[in-house]
Design an enzyme around this catalytic site. Structure first.
Site, mmCIF file in Angstrom:
data_model
loop_
_atom_site.group_PDB
_atom_site.id
_atom_site.type_symbol
_atom_site.label_atom_id
_atom_site.label_comp_id
_atom_site.label_asym_id
_atom_site.label_seq_id
_atom_site.Cartn_x
_atom_site.Cartn_y
_atom_site.Cartn_z
ATOM 1 C CG ASP A 103 5.780 3.903 1.674
ATOM 2 O OD1 ASP A 103 5.756 4.644 2.680
ATOM 3 O OD2 ASP A 103 4.815 3.793 0.902
ATOM 4 C CG PHE B 77 -1.871 1.233 1.140
ATOM 5 C CD1 PHE B 77 -3.033 1.192 0.393
ATOM 6 C CD2 PHE B 77 -1.556 2.411 1.805
ATOM 7 C CE1 PHE B 77 -3.873 2.294 0.300
ATOM 8 C CE2 PHE B 77 -2.396 3.518 1.719
ATOM 9 C CZ PHE B 77 -3.557 3.458 0.981
ATOM 10 C CE LYS C 14 -0.319 7.168 6.438
ATOM 11 N NZ LYS C 14 -1.538 7.858 6.009
#
Length: 418
Positions: free
Chosen positions: A244, A159, A273
């Site tokens: 990531d 993801f 984030k």
């Protein structure tokens, strides 16, 4: 802190305004709002630390923390102060002009990450897209890969966002189906299978893109030695390793970055984030100067990327991480989290537990309930979490959570499972 302890200035007024505007929580999705989410039936209006409050005045322990965007909790005083101070100065210049926080932000982030160059963006998906573009251009300009032939190897269960390019190599049907034609140039291999990775790499492979820990899939941990094998395979093929760390980075796993758990140094990292402190979207790609240096004026950009407001908050986030306090809390409280969850597995209330630091994926027997049903039971007990993929839920409390609050939340989990 237990329910009833949240004290947010102006929260009562906020409740009145938001309740009038939003109506009942059950009506939150409807009218003009696109239905691209299926939220739990509550509407939040205030938050402080690890606690949030809804329109009815009920308080909940946040055990999701915005998918790690709220690593430092809601409205951390240092982050709020930095945001307020910058609001009184300047918030946006666009990259047509420099501003006084851009270079300091890049310098401090490079020092925190141990890298040579920083390219600031906004969202995590933008950071991933940026890394993909940089890897391809590096492949053509430096490696000499024939034009339009570059390939990137990615993992099953990945993801990395929901842009059209990213969903082109997703293996999640909900994210992928119906959005073709898909962007070519990606090869998908099983996560954890180093032999399959090597077999997929050839002279066109410019990079391997990987989450050190697969968050959306349920906090899936790599097999021991796997990340090191990926690093070796990239070195042997002359390809870049792109990690990531958007969910796993910035203290979540008890280290500043998850790759540190296995002693692996990627060529590029994507961050997001928590870099925005839960205040605004802030992301970046950090890594080797010879790779990011292939992007020159006009080849890539963002109106809001690296804006003064983002840099002010990002610098305050970096200052919090430089002390090591939050990484240490994630290690210490994470050990307690793991022990409590393992006890629930031993008691037969959970099927499995995975994770690192203050991050866990737990599986409940699907014959007993779904992950959604467990989250609804937790909500009734004033604990917020999020399901993913059937009977799996993720727990990612803010790193500033107290031991007492964490223990109370886990007590509610045990009760919800019975």
């Amino acid at each position: 802190m237990t329910p009833g302890a949240l004290r947010t200035p102006g929260a009562a007024a906020l409740r009145t305004v938001h309740a009038a505007a939003a109506g009942p929580a059950s009506d939150a999705v409807g009218g003009h709002l696109a239905h691209n989410y299926h939220p739990l039936p509550l509407t939040l209006v205030a938050g402080e630390g690890a606690w949030v409050r809804d329109t009815d005045g009920r308080e909940y322990l946040d055990m999701l923390a915005g998918y790690s965007a709220l690593n430092f909790g809601h409205r951390h005083p240092a982050l709020v102060a930095a945001a307020h101070a910058q609001l009184d100065r300047i918030t946006l210049t666009s990259r047509a002009f420099d501003h006084d926080l851009l270079e300091p932000f890049a310098d401090r982030l490079a020092a925190l990450t141990g890298t040579e160059m920083v390219l600031p963006m906004n969202t995590g998906a933008e950071a991933v897209e940026t890394a993909i573009k940089a890897a391809r251009k590096w492949g053509y300009d430096v490696r000499g890969v024939p034009a339009d032939q570059a390939t990137i190897v990615v993992m099953d269960g990945n993801f990395h966002g929901r842009t059209t390019t990213v969903v082109s190599f997703s293996t999640d049907d909900d994210a992928r189906l119906g959005f073709g034609p898909y962007t070519p140039g990606f090869r998908v291999v099983p996560f954890g299978d180093a032999d399959a990775l090597r077999a997929a790499m050839d002279e066109t492979t410019v990079a391997v893109l990987i989450e050190p820990i697969q968050g959306e899939s349920g906090v899936i941990m790599p097999p021991e030695g796997y990340l090191a094998a990926v690093r070796t395979a990239c070195d042997e093929a002359g390809a870049l390793l792109i990690a990531d760390e958007i969910q796993s980075g910035l203290g979540r796993t008890g280290t500043t970055f998850a790759c540190e758990l296995w002693g692996v140094t990627p060529d590029l990292m994507t961050l997001g984030k928590a870099l925005g402190g839960g205040i605004l979207p802030v992301s970046a790609v950090v890594g080797r100067a010879d790779v990011l240096g292939v992007l020159t004026a006009g080849t890539h950009g963002s109106t809001f990327g690296g804006n003064p407001f983002a840099c002010a908050v990002g610098l305050a986030v970096i200052e919090l991480l430089e002390t090591g306090e939050f990484q240490a809390r994630a290690r210490e409280l994470g050990a307690h989290l793991a022990d409590r969850l393992d006890a629930l597995v031993a008691d037969g209330l959970l099927v499995a537990r995975r994770g690192a630091g203050l991050w866990a994926g737990i599986d409940v027997d699907p014959a007993r309930m779904t992950g959604r049903e467990l989250c609804e039971r937790l909500m009734e007990r004033r604990v917020l979490a999020k399901d993913t993929h059937g009977s799996t839920i993720r727990l990612a409390p803010p790193l500033m959570i107290s031991a007492a609050d964490l223990g109370w939340g886990l007590d509610q989990l045990a009760d919800a499972l019975r």
